[in-house]
Design an enzyme around this catalytic site. Sequence first.
Site, short mmCIF file in Angstrom:
data_model
loop_
_atom_site.label_atom_id
_atom_site.label_comp_id
_atom_site.label_asym_id
_atom_site.label_seq_id
_atom_site.Cartn_x
_atom_site.Cartn_y
_atom_site.Cartn_z
N CYS A 163 -11.21 22.03 0.94
CA CYS A 163 -9.91 22.45 0.44
C CYS A 163 -10.06 23.31 -0.82
O CYS A 163 -10.69 22.88 -1.79
CB CYS A 163 -9.05 21.23 0.12
SG CYS A 163 -7.44 21.64 -0.58
N CYS A 196 -5.26 19.85 -7.03
CA CYS A 196 -4.22 19.02 -6.41
C CYS A 196 -4.46 17.56 -6.78
O CYS A 196 -5.59 17.11 -6.91
CB CYS A 196 -4.26 19.21 -4.89
SG CYS A 196 -3.20 18.07 -3.97
N CYS A 199 -6.54 14.27 -3.18
CA CYS A 199 -7.89 13.76 -2.88
C CYS A 199 -8.76 13.70 -4.13
O CYS A 199 -8.62 14.51 -5.04
CB CYS A 199 -8.56 14.65 -1.84
SG CYS A 199 -7.68 14.74 -0.28
N CYS A 225 -2.75 21.88 4.27
CA CYS A 225 -3.45 20.74 3.66
C CYS A 225 -4.52 20.27 4.63
O CYS A 225 -4.23 19.98 5.80
CB CYS A 225 -2.48 19.60 3.35
SG CYS A 225 -3.28 18.07 2.82
N GLU A 227 11.54 -10.62 5.01
CA GLU A 227 11.51 -9.30 4.35
C GLU A 227 12.73 -9.18 3.44
O GLU A 227 13.86 -9.38 3.88
CB GLU A 227 11.53 -8.19 5.40
CG GLU A 227 11.70 -6.78 4.84
CD GLU A 227 10.64 -6.41 3.82
OE1 GLU A 227 11.03 -6.03 2.68
OE2 GLU A 227 9.43 -6.52 4.14
N ASP A 236 1.41 -9.12 4.54
CA ASP A 236 1.12 -7.76 4.08
C ASP A 236 1.98 -7.47 2.85
O ASP A 236 2.98 -6.76 2.92
CB ASP A 236 1.43 -6.76 5.20
CG ASP A 236 1.04 -5.34 4.86
OD1 ASP A 236 0.39 -5.13 3.81
OD2 ASP A 236 1.41 -4.42 5.62
N CYS A 248 -2.99 -3.35 0.26
CA CYS A 248 -3.23 -1.95 -0.12
C CYS A 248 -3.85 -1.86 -1.51
O CYS A 248 -3.92 -0.77 -2.08
CB CYS A 248 -1.93 -1.14 -0.06
SG CYS A 248 -0.64 -1.74 -1.18
#
Length: 405
Positions: A66, A72, A75, A144, A293, A336, A363
């Site tokens: 890239c 940017c 990444c 991208c 939830e 999760d 995450c």
Amino acid sequence: METIITDKIAFGGNCLAKIDGKAVFVPFALPGEKLEVEITQEKRDYSYAKILNILEPSPFRIKPVCPLYEKCGGCNMMHIEPEFQKQLRKEILKDCLERNGIHVDLDFIEVIYGNNLNYRCRFQLNDGGFCERSSNRIIPVENCACAVPEINEWLSKNNISSRPKGRCHIFGAENIILKERTEGGKVFVSPEEEKKSTDYSALKKKNKNIRQVKKRYSGTTISEKDTVTIKILDKEISFDVKGFFQSNISVLEKSIEAICGGLVGNSVLDMYAGCGTFSVFLAEHFKDLMLVEHNRDALVFAEKNLAGIKHQSIGLSGAKWAEFNKNAYFDAVVIDPPRSGMEKEVLSWLCNSKVPQIRSVSCDPATHSRDLAALIKSGYALKKLYLLDFYPNTSHIESLAVLEK
């Protein structure tokens, strides 16, 4: 200017080195490189530095594909050979576990992965572009390297001046189901606006403590223009383009198989269920399915996705649910949580429960390791551990732990 030799990679993707005994974090470096660096930021216990010259590069250093790389804000590992990237992300996960007293070999961590490039189907644009690293400046982007072809086609056909102003959500994928909507093809573009008023007449109190969503609901408003329906494995799943959904469909499908496969029993709890992505597949294996939830928007979509399937939906936070269900039993739990990890009440309930099977998804490796340490201390055994490689070319890590008691 200082000359350093980098050591291991650290959480966040920077490499660690030492100058006069003080820790120095260097972005865009690899372990074992000899570098000339300049200190950019001094803290009491550590510093940050930027690379001036690469004197002895790592054999795993490659040229980023890239042209915007390092500028940017997306990444931060594109300068690293893809297979070695996976190895480094495994090392970051392993280090997080070890800081919480969980010792595993690198070979114990299995990687679930997909394409290294052209994998990402969900973005947030700001004034039509991407944010520059460590800045509010906007970078115009016409292509991208990480985006799926559908997104790149939209970027190439819509220059930055014609794109929506402010924050805009964009989702595109080959397996989007268009149904009645054809405008925009397989890319959904939704600028943020004042939060819409939603009729939650379907949500009622089951009792003074627990609110339950009717299996068949009327009067609930779902914005069709913001609704994406996508085929995941053999199921149709709908969600709000402005809400959360995974950005890597290939890895999501493989992860679903690892999360839901092998679970046995009659009853299952999907904690922090979102729009019911896992529940749709768990329903194939369990007679009794419960979703918890707190986000009502997501839960309304879960009801849509589980229409015709026997289940129970609870519109509460995990903490509130755990408070009123201390003696609840399930044959399996899929959990999760958000980046902050499990709520302490949920973690306490799990630790004290007799649930024999847990699939814990996260995450954030730091909070996941913290929560896993508590579960292991309470008697659970860590049977398998997966690195879910949703975001190649970045240091972002998601993980799946298989626990049994």
